[in-house]
Write a protein that holds these residues in place. Structure first.
Motif, PDB file in Angstrom:
ATOM      1  N   MET A 195       0.813  -1.225   0.000  1.00 38.45           N
ATOM      2  CA  MET A 195       0.000   0.000   0.000  1.00 38.45           C
ATOM      3  C   MET A 195       0.847   1.275   0.000  1.00 38.45           C
ATOM      4  O   MET A 195       0.472   2.252  -0.646  1.00 38.45           O
ATOM      5  N   PRO A 196       2.009   1.303   0.687  1.00 34.50           N
ATOM      6  CA  PRO A 196       2.864   2.499   0.579  1.00 34.50           C
ATOM      7  C   PRO A 196       3.350   2.765  -0.843  1.00 34.50           C
ATOM      8  O   PRO A 196       3.572   3.921  -1.214  1.00 34.50           O
ATOM      9  N   VAL A 197       3.517   1.709  -1.661  1.00 32.17           N
ATOM     10  CA  VAL A 197       3.893   1.911  -3.066  1.00 32.17           C
ATOM     11  C   VAL A 197       2.748   2.619  -3.802  1.00 32.17           C
ATOM     12  O   VAL A 197       2.966   3.531  -4.603  1.00 32.17           O
ATOM     13  N   MET A 198       1.509   2.212  -3.495  1.00 28.38           N
ATOM     14  CA  MET A 198       0.340   2.862  -4.124  1.00 28.38           C
ATOM     15  C   MET A 198       0.291   4.348  -3.756  1.00 28.38           C
ATOM     16  O   MET A 198      -0.034   5.191  -4.588  1.00 28.38           O
ATOM     17  N   GLU A 199       0.627   4.649  -2.502  1.00 28.57           N
ATOM     18  CA  GLU A 199       0.617   6.059  -2.055  1.00 28.57           C
ATOM     19  C   GLU A 199       1.561   6.903  -2.885  1.00 28.57           C
ATOM     20  O   GLU A 199       1.278   8.062  -3.187  1.00 28.57           O
ATOM     21  N   LYS A 200       2.708   6.326  -3.258  1.00 30.43           N
ATOM     22  CA  LYS A 200       3.689   7.067  -4.063  1.00 30.43           C
ATOM     23  C   LYS A 200       3.121   7.450  -5.430  1.00 30.43           C
ATOM     24  O   LYS A 200       3.609   8.374  -6.070  1.00 30.43           O
ATOM     25  N   PHE A 201       2.121   6.702  -5.884  1.00 32.50           N
ATOM     26  CA  PHE A 201       1.508   6.988  -7.194  1.00 32.50           C
ATOM     27  C   PHE A 201       0.197   7.774  -7.053  1.00 32.50           C
ATOM     28  O   PHE A 201      -0.558   7.897  -8.003  1.00 32.50           O
ATOM     29  N   GLY A 202      -0.075   8.268  -5.847  1.00 28.27           N
ATOM     30  CA  GLY A 202      -1.252   9.121  -5.660  1.00 28.27           C
ATOM     31  C   GLY A 202      -2.477   8.442  -5.088  1.00 28.27           C
ATOM     32  O   GLY A 202      -3.539   9.060  -4.975  1.00 28.27           O
ATOM     33  N   VAL A 203      -2.375   7.142  -4.729  1.00 25.58           N
ATOM     34  CA  VAL A 203      -3.526   6.444  -4.126  1.00 25.58           C
ATOM     35  C   VAL A 203      -3.403   6.612  -2.604  1.00 25.58           C
ATOM     36  O   VAL A 203      -2.721   5.851  -1.942  1.00 25.58           O
ATOM     37  N   ARG A 204      -4.049   7.630  -2.076  1.00 22.42           N
ATOM     38  CA  ARG A 204      -3.822   8.001  -0.672  1.00 22.42           C
ATOM     39  C   ARG A 204      -4.665   7.194   0.319  1.00 22.42           C
ATOM     40  O   ARG A 204      -4.202   6.833   1.388  1.00 22.42           O
ATOM     41  N   GLU A 205      -5.911   6.958  -0.033  1.00 25.46           N
ATOM     42  CA  GLU A 205      -6.823   6.371   0.963  1.00 25.46           C
ATOM     43  C   GLU A 205      -7.081   4.900   0.656  1.00 25.46           C
ATOM     44  O   GLU A 205      -7.983   4.563  -0.106  1.00 25.46           O
ATOM     45  N   CYS A 206      -6.254   4.049   1.238  1.00 25.74           N
ATOM     46  CA  CYS A 206      -6.500   2.614   1.112  1.00 25.74           C
ATOM     47  C   CYS A 206      -6.104   1.950   2.425  1.00 25.74           C
ATOM     48  O   CYS A 206      -5.140   2.379   3.067  1.00 25.74           O
ATOM     49  N   ALA A 207      -6.866   0.962   2.822  1.00 25.15           N
ATOM     50  CA  ALA A 207      -6.599   0.309   4.113  1.00 25.15           C
ATOM     51  C   ALA A 207      -7.025  -1.148   4.044  1.00 25.15           C
ATOM     52  O   ALA A 207      -7.912  -1.521   3.275  1.00 25.15           O
ATOM     53  N   LEU A 208      -6.356  -1.958   4.854  1.00 24.45           N
ATOM     54  CA  LEU A 208      -6.727  -3.372   4.988  1.00 24.45           C
ATOM     55  C   LEU A 208      -6.914  -3.631   6.482  1.00 24.45           C
ATOM     56  O   LEU A 208      -5.962  -3.545   7.249  1.00 24.45           O
TER      57      LEU A 208
END
Length: 364
Positions: free
Chosen positions: A136-149
């Motif tokens: 998920m931190p990799v996704m944040e680097k591409f602009g996907v801020r709000e994700c959680a498991l």
């Protein structure tokens, strides 16, 4: 129906990734000769279950499976997302199903809110903390801020009984262009050692084993204990540990493992700690397990040049097959060139984005 418009692949290699790439590109694919040489040919339960999940979270997808299960024709529809509960067969953990959703969820029409039930850890597929702290931190680097498991229940193999909730609220039109050319410096190491239906002392013993190896690394080490009991601890006894090294800029590397019957907890803790140190030394900007996610996000970025530093050891068979599949489905190539540094044999992966735009948000 004419098969000439299908992009054709053979064998079950990268099965999930092929379905994901086809869904993102909109290109129909045909996968042939799935275990055709096996005594038990065709798709396995977990692969059929994965196709059902894709069908539920897209609209207009067409999936045709041959009578023997050795051929699949897949015509992707639009990614719709929404709320859904998926029962995962016991052969694969929930991570097998959650990981491909990370590629699709940010580009759907509605927010993803999917509950997965089943086994929550295994030797082959990504565990819960690996997804939370590694992918998920990799996704944040591409602009996907709000994700959680969210882990509602842990379920160790073989019987499972776990439950996790994937929530992706960030719907973006396309990923941010990546320029990551510096190998990050590790600033801290954290982790979690967990257990279900066994003595909590197992957790502390794993932590002790990991600490012994990591005490000389020269940065802060913080490993928490997470012992699950009662009805939220699933149906089987089990234990495992996940370690994550992070840099000040938010890049992370991880290693994880679960204990088998008769294994010594201290040994598992020290083994995973050594694996983390090996992962750090063998990686540039992202770890081996995060590389595919970063590359696919770069491919579907805007029509601009993105660059990512990788090491020579990351160019393995798995990576080569990913690049081949990207070329066949998206028609774009990833260029690898050496870094202009005297003491380094690292490479820069240069990718021109295909200009993917999430049109699913606009469709009423």
């Amino acid at each position: 129906m004419s098969t000439s418009r299908y992009v054709t692949f053979q064998s079950c290699r990268n099965f999930r990734m092929l379905i994901v790439l086809a869904t993102l590109s909109g290109h129909p694919i045909r996968i042939e000769k799935i275990r055709s040489e096996d005594l038990n040919p065709g798709l396995r339960d977990h692969e059929v279950s994965f196709l059902r999940l894709i069908e539920a979270l897209t609209n207009g997808s067409s999936i045709e499976i041959s009578y023997t299960g050795t051929t699949v024709n897949y015509r992707p529809g639009i990614i719709t997302g929404g709320s859904y509960t998926h029962q995962c067969p016991p052969g694969k953990p929930v991570g097998y199903y959650v990981e491909p959703m990370l590629y699709l969820a940010p580009f759907s029409k509605k927010k993803f809110s999917v509950i997965f039930r089943g086994v929550t850890a295994s030797h082959q597929d990504a565990g819960l903390e690996a997804i939370k702290w590694g992918l998920m931190p990799v996704m944040e680097k591409f602009g996907v801020r709000e994700c959680a498991l969210h882990t509602l229940k842990r379920g160790s193999p073989p019987l499972g009984g776990g439950e996790v909730h994937l929530v992706v609220d960030s719907l973006i039109s396309q990923p941010i262009t990546m320029h990551a050319l510096e190998t990050p410096q590790i600033s801290s190491i954290r982790g979690v050692a967990y257990s279900t239906r066994v003595s909590p002392s197992m957790v502390n013993r794993m932590i002790d084993g990991a600490r012994k190896v990591l005490k000389g690394v020269g940065c802060e080490v913080d490993i928490t204990a997470d012992a699950w009991r009662g009805e939220n601890s699933g149906k089987s006894p089990g234990w495992g540990i996940t370690l994550v090294a992070e840099s000040k800029k938010g890049w992370k590397y991880f290693s994880e493992g679960i204990g088998d019957a008769g294994e010594v907890p201290e040994d598992l803790g020290s083994q995973i700690a050594y694996e983390l140190l090996e992962e750090i030394s063998a990686s540039a900007v992202v770890g081996r397990n995060q590389l595919a996610l970063a590359i696919v996000y770069m491919v579907i970025g805007k029509e601009d040049i993105g660059r990512l530093r990788i090491t020579k050891s990351q160019v393995d068979e798995k990576f080569i097959w990913l690049l081949r599949h990207i070329k066949q489905i998206f028609g774009t190539e990833v260029f690898l060139r050496p870094v202009n540094e005297a003491d380094s044999d690292d490479l820069i992966a240069t990718i021109k984005g295909v200009g993917f735009i999430n049109s699913n948000k606009k469709i009423a």
